[in-house]
Design a protein around this motif. Structure first.
Motif, PDB file in Angstrom:
ATOM      1  N   VAL A 130      33.483  13.115  75.260  1.00 14.43           N
ATOM      2  CA  VAL A 130      34.331  11.704  74.772  1.00 14.43           C
ATOM      3  C   VAL A 130      35.635  12.562  73.683  1.00 14.43           C
ATOM      4  CG1 VAL A 130      34.151  10.006  72.634  1.00 14.43           C
ATOM      5  CG2 VAL A 130      32.062  10.299  74.757  1.00 14.43           C
ATOM      6  N   LEU A 175      32.933   4.682  76.323  1.00 14.66           N
ATOM      7  CA  LEU A 175      33.912   5.612  75.541  1.00 14.66           C
ATOM      8  C   LEU A 175      35.388   6.079  75.815  1.00 14.66           C
ATOM      9  CD1 LEU A 175      29.968   7.255  74.384  1.00 14.66           C
ATOM     10  CD2 LEU A 175      31.402   4.927  73.951  1.00 14.66           C
ATOM     11  N   HIS A 179      38.242   8.408  73.022  1.00 13.57           N
ATOM     12  CA  HIS A 179      38.022   8.656  71.208  1.00 13.57           C
ATOM     13  C   HIS A 179      40.141   9.075  71.078  1.00 13.57           C
ATOM     14  CE1 HIS A 179      38.294  10.923  67.719  1.00 13.57           C
ATOM     15  NE2 HIS A 179      38.677  11.705  68.211  1.00 13.57           N
TER      16      HIS A 179
END
Length: 271
Positions: free
Chosen positions: A127, A269, A271
């Motif tokens: 991630v 997900l 980032h």
């Protein structure tokens, strides 16, 4: 999404993430790259001459070949485009290397060889470092209905914006999209990007999301988000990951870490 990078391993979540990859591929016409990474970096205390390593290598290779044959046999009966990559090395390293020309990495919630609850180190590395989002699929997942409602966990952070933006191709398939924020009584104006701005972005792609604010109460934020998703029959939750430093999440606990410790549904997900 047209290019899916699927992590192949003999763990208990393999069937679930394979099914999710197939569901996305059928719905979007995507190509699946199955990446099987095998590492011989086995730590054997006192194995100064590598005898334990030498004994383990044939068994590891045989198990990897059996897994490949089983999955390739299953894929040969599916109406999707796919290919197989077999590489030596640590899985997270090979997934990172190959991710640059893919749209998403599909993995399970646990580290290789580990079972039970607990945030995965591999997922955290992917991630934070991969140039593409990561879709984490728990063992309990039977399928991913991309036409079902989907939820975006919104906290107004840049990470939430990245997650929403990269998930847009899947959100466009959903029958309904919810932008859900968790409110606390002590909150002040906390959003760098208000939910209405996220909704405006999605509207440019023909998506009309519903903005929802739920009270946290005494529950953990992660539990509140999972409950909100389940109440709305959502098939997937989109979340910006590690809004605080990863070190602080590890030491103090954070929404990302707690959510990954026991995911209740597939989590997209970024980032």
């Amino acid at each position: 999404m047209k290019s899916l990078l699927l992590h192949i391993d003999g763990d208990s979540c393999m069937e679930a993430r394979m099914q999710v990859a197939l569901d996305i591929a059928r719905a979007t016409g995507a190509h699946i790259t199955c990446l099987q990474a095998v590492s011989f970096e086995v730590f054997a205390p006192g194995d100064f001459y590598g005898s334990a390593m030498a004994a383990a290598m044939p068994k590891i290779k045989e198990a990897a070949e059996d897994l490949r044959k089983r999955i390739e046999d299953d894929l040969s009966n599916e109406d999707v485009s796919w290919e197989w990559q077999f590489l030596y090395g640590m899985a997270e390293h090979r997934l990172l290397e190959q991710s640059a020309l893919h749209d998403v990495i599909i993995v399970g919630p646990n580290d290789i060889g580990e079972k039970g609850k607990g945030a995965s180190r591999m997922v955290g590395e992917l991630v934070l470092k991969a140039p593409v989002p990561v879709l984490v699929v728990p063992k309990s997942t039977k399928r991913l209905d991309v036409t079902a409602p989907m939820m975006v966990a919104w906290n107004g952070s840049s990470e939430a914006c990245v997650a929403l933006r990269t998930a847009t191709p899947l959100l466009a398939c959903a029958s309904k999209v919810f932008l859900v924020s968790v409110a606390e009584e002590t909150d002040k104006q906390r959003f760098d990007f208000p939910a209405v701005e996220g909704a405006q972005y999605l509207s440019r792609y023909g998506i009309d999301p519903e903005i929802v604010e739920v009270l946290r109460g005494d529950a953990k934020i992660s539990d509140t988000l999972f409950s909100a998703a389940q109440m709305r029959d959502c098939s997937m939750m989109v979340m910006g990951a590690y809004g605080h430093s990863r070190l602080s999440e590890m030491l103090l606990g954070g929404v990302t870490r707690r959510s990954l410790s026991d995911p209740q549904l597939p989590m997209f997900l970024a980032h």
